[in-house]
Design an enzyme around this catalytic site. Structure first.
Site, PDB file in Angstrom:
ATOM      1  N   ASN A  65       7.898  -5.915  -1.056  1.00 50.43           N
ATOM      2  CA  ASN A  65       7.844  -4.770  -0.143  1.00 50.43           C
ATOM      3  C   ASN A  65       6.391  -4.663   0.300  1.00 50.43           C
ATOM      4  O   ASN A  65       5.582  -4.029  -0.367  1.00 50.43           O
ATOM      5  CB  ASN A  65       8.287  -3.474  -0.819  1.00 50.43           C
ATOM      6  CG  ASN A  65       8.289  -2.309   0.173  1.00 50.43           C
ATOM      7  OD1 ASN A  65       7.720  -2.400   1.259  1.00 50.43           O
ATOM      8  ND2 ASN A  65       8.920  -1.221  -0.220  1.00 50.43           N
ATOM      9  N   ASP A  94       1.201 -16.053   6.356  1.00 53.00           N
ATOM     10  CA  ASP A  94       0.708 -17.412   6.083  1.00 53.00           C
ATOM     11  C   ASP A  94       0.803 -17.749   4.597  1.00 53.00           C
ATOM     12  O   ASP A  94       1.153 -18.874   4.228  1.00 53.00           O
ATOM     13  CB  ASP A  94      -0.746 -17.549   6.565  1.00 53.00           C
ATOM     14  CG  ASP A  94      -0.845 -17.608   8.082  1.00 53.00           C
ATOM     15  OD1 ASP A  94      -1.966 -17.433   8.609  1.00 53.00           O
ATOM     16  OD2 ASP A  94       0.212 -17.806   8.732  1.00 53.00           O
ATOM     17  N   PRO A 137       0.779  -1.231   0.000  1.00 54.05           N
ATOM     18  CA  PRO A 137       0.000   0.000   0.000  1.00 54.05           C
ATOM     19  C   PRO A 137       0.814   1.286   0.000  1.00 54.05           C
ATOM     20  O   PRO A 137       1.867   1.350   0.627  1.00 54.05           O
ATOM     21  CB  PRO A 137      -0.835  -0.112   1.280  1.00 54.05           C
ATOM     22  CG  PRO A 137      -0.144  -1.097   2.124  1.00 54.05           C
ATOM     23  CD  PRO A 137       0.510  -2.056   1.173  1.00 54.05           C
ATOM     24  N   ASN A 138       0.293   2.262  -0.759  1.00 56.84           N
ATOM     25  CA  ASN A 138       0.846   3.615  -0.839  1.00 56.84           C
ATOM     26  C   ASN A 138       2.128   3.712  -1.659  1.00 56.84           C
ATOM     27  O   ASN A 138       2.583   4.816  -1.950  1.00 56.84           O
ATOM     28  CB  ASN A 138       1.076   4.192   0.571  1.00 56.84           C
ATOM     29  CG  ASN A 138      -0.195   4.179   1.389  1.00 56.84           C
ATOM     30  OD1 ASN A 138      -1.210   4.717   0.957  1.00 56.84           O
ATOM     31  ND2 ASN A 138      -0.177   3.496   2.514  1.00 56.84           N
ATOM     32  N   ARG A 181       5.118  10.814  -2.327  1.00 59.14           N
ATOM     33  CA  ARG A 181       4.817  10.457  -0.937  1.00 59.14           C
ATOM     34  C   ARG A 181       6.039  10.705  -0.042  1.00 59.14           C
ATOM     35  O   ARG A 181       7.056  10.030  -0.181  1.00 59.14           O
ATOM     36  CB  ARG A 181       4.442   8.969  -0.875  1.00 59.14           C
ATOM     37  CG  ARG A 181       4.312   8.413   0.505  1.00 59.14           C
ATOM     38  CD  ARG A 181       4.359   6.899   0.490  1.00 59.14           C
ATOM     39  NE  ARG A 181       4.166   6.402   1.839  1.00 59.14           N
ATOM     40  CZ  ARG A 181       4.389   5.148   2.211  1.00 59.14           C
ATOM     41  NH1 ARG A 181       4.827   4.275   1.316  1.00 59.14           N
ATOM     42  NH2 ARG A 181       4.206   4.774   3.450  1.00 59.14           N
ATOM     43  N   TYR A 237      11.170   8.823   1.413  1.00 61.12           N
ATOM     44  CA  TYR A 237      11.180   7.748   0.406  1.00 61.12           C
ATOM     45  C   TYR A 237      11.860   8.142  -0.895  1.00 61.12           C
ATOM     46  O   TYR A 237      11.991   7.317  -1.811  1.00 61.12           O
ATOM     47  CB  TYR A 237       9.749   7.278   0.128  1.00 61.12           C
ATOM     48  CG  TYR A 237       9.088   6.671   1.332  1.00 61.12           C
ATOM     49  CD1 TYR A 237       8.159   7.401   2.083  1.00 61.12           C
ATOM     50  CD2 TYR A 237       9.402   5.395   1.749  1.00 61.12           C
ATOM     51  CE1 TYR A 237       7.562   6.853   3.209  1.00 61.12           C
ATOM     52  CE2 TYR A 237       8.806   4.824   2.870  1.00 61.12           C
ATOM     53  CZ  TYR A 237       7.882   5.562   3.592  1.00 61.12           C
ATOM     54  OH  TYR A 237       7.298   5.019   4.717  1.00 61.12           O
ATOM     55  N   GLU A 272      12.612  -9.880   1.487  1.00 62.20           N
ATOM     56  CA  GLU A 272      11.777  -8.805   2.036  1.00 62.20           C
ATOM     57  C   GLU A 272      12.537  -7.501   1.813  1.00 62.20           C
ATOM     58  O   GLU A 272      13.721  -7.415   2.122  1.00 62.20           O
ATOM     59  CB  GLU A 272      11.550  -9.027   3.534  1.00 62.20           C
ATOM     60  CG  GLU A 272      10.849  -7.886   4.251  1.00 62.20           C
ATOM     61  CD  GLU A 272      10.798  -8.076   5.769  1.00 62.20           C
ATOM     62  OE1 GLU A 272      10.401  -7.127   6.466  1.00 62.20           O
ATOM     63  OE2 GLU A 272      11.173  -9.177   6.254  1.00 62.20           O
ATOM     64  N   ARG A 303      13.306   3.638  12.458  1.00 61.40           N
ATOM     65  CA  ARG A 303      12.127   4.511  12.406  1.00 61.40           C
ATOM     66  C   ARG A 303      11.266   4.318  13.654  1.00 61.40           C
ATOM     67  O   ARG A 303      11.694   3.718  14.625  1.00 61.40           O
ATOM     68  CB  ARG A 303      11.355   4.230  11.116  1.00 61.40           C
ATOM     69  CG  ARG A 303      12.197   4.514   9.865  1.00 61.40           C
ATOM     70  CD  ARG A 303      11.367   4.404   8.616  1.00 61.40           C
ATOM     71  NE  ARG A 303      10.285   5.384   8.616  1.00 61.40           N
ATOM     72  CZ  ARG A 303       9.319   5.382   7.689  1.00 61.40           C
ATOM     73  NH1 ARG A 303       9.306   4.449   6.746  1.00 61.40           N
ATOM     74  NH2 ARG A 303       8.361   6.281   7.729  1.00 61.40           N
ATOM     75  N   HIS A 355      12.581  -3.127   2.050  1.00 57.23           N
ATOM     76  CA  HIS A 355      12.058  -1.839   2.501  1.00 57.23           C
ATOM     77  C   HIS A 355      12.972  -0.739   1.988  1.00 57.23           C
ATOM     78  O   HIS A 355      14.196  -0.865   2.072  1.00 57.23           O
ATOM     79  CB  HIS A 355      12.004  -1.785   4.024  1.00 57.23           C
ATOM     80  CG  HIS A 355      11.159  -2.869   4.612  1.00 57.23           C
ATOM     81  ND1 HIS A 355       9.788  -2.863   4.557  1.00 57.23           N
ATOM     82  CD2 HIS A 355      11.503  -4.021   5.219  1.00 57.23           C
ATOM     83  CE1 HIS A 355       9.323  -3.948   5.125  1.00 57.23           C
ATOM     84  NE2 HIS A 355      10.348  -4.676   5.527  1.00 57.23           N
ATOM     85  N   ILE A 356      12.373   0.339   1.492  1.00 58.31           N
ATOM     86  CA  ILE A 356      13.150   1.465   0.977  1.00 58.31           C
ATOM     87  C   ILE A 356      13.909   2.126   2.129  1.00 58.31           C
ATOM     88  O   ILE A 356      15.066   2.521   1.998  1.00 58.31           O
ATOM     89  CB  ILE A 356      12.208   2.474   0.293  1.00 58.31           C
ATOM     90  CG1 ILE A 356      11.570   1.830  -0.948  1.00 58.31           C
ATOM     91  CG2 ILE A 356      12.919   3.762  -0.063  1.00 58.31           C
ATOM     92  CD1 ILE A 356      10.387   2.578  -1.504  1.00 58.31           C
ATOM     93  N   ALA A 381       3.093  -1.189   4.764  1.00 59.02           N
ATOM     94  CA  ALA A 381       2.516  -1.212   6.116  1.00 59.02           C
ATOM     95  C   ALA A 381       1.998  -2.583   6.523  1.00 59.02           C
ATOM     96  O   ALA A 381       1.956  -2.907   7.718  1.00 59.02           O
ATOM     97  CB  ALA A 381       1.406  -0.180   6.219  1.00 59.02           C
TER      98      ALA A 381
END
Ligand code: DHK
Length: 150
Positions: free
Chosen positions: A73, A86, A11-12, A19, A24, A97, A106, A99-100, A76
């Protein structure tokens, strides 16, 4: 036929570039996709984004039979979704996995990742360039696990 690497975005991330650019960056998701395609060269990739948890779960289930590796990614949903965890447990190939930002530096609500429970590896804090590095790492892992690209 080589199975693609699935690159899934949560999301986003469709608003990347606009954003919170101070957090980011200014690269858009289309820029990120273009960089991944250059890095992938002749290795096929599927690059997708959704704000919907259900859609992301459906894509992970699709990847079980259709993908050689999975880069995700979850944004949230990383910190909230047992359902995505799952689904990932059913994926037979390597999972990166991504993440930027460095989520561990954070706010505390970004510190506990459900996805890290199952991921083969985690990349965080390298900005949008982390995606290209994830593609390169995934190609290397596939070479090792499958004696070359799928
Ligand atoms: C993206 C998000 O949308 C946030 O929810 C995460 C992650 C961080 C990223 O760094 O790519 O906290």
């Amino acid at each position: 036929m080589r199975k693609p690497i699935f690159i899934l975005n949560g999301p986003n991330l469709n608003r990347l570039g606009k954003r919170e650019p101070e957090i980011y960056g200014t690269a858009t998701l289309a820029d990120v996709e273009a960089g991944c395609r250059v890095e992938a060269q002749d290795q096929p990739i599927e690059f997708r984004q959704s704000n919907s948890e259900t859609q992301i779960i459906d894509w992970i289930q699709e990847a079980i039979d259709q993908a050689s590796g999975l880069i995700i990614n979850p944004a949230a949903y990383t910190f909230t979704s047992l359902a995505i965890l799952d689904a990932l447990k059913m994926f037979p190939g390597p999972i990166i996995e991504l993440h930027i930002t460095n989520i561990h530096r954070r706010e505390a609500y970004y510190h506990h990742s459900y996805v890290s429970k199952i991921a083969t590896a985690v990349i965080a804090g390298l900005g949008p360039n982390g995606y290209c590095l994830a593609v390169r790492a995934m190609k290397d892992m596939l070479k090792q696990t499958q004696g070359g690209l799928a």
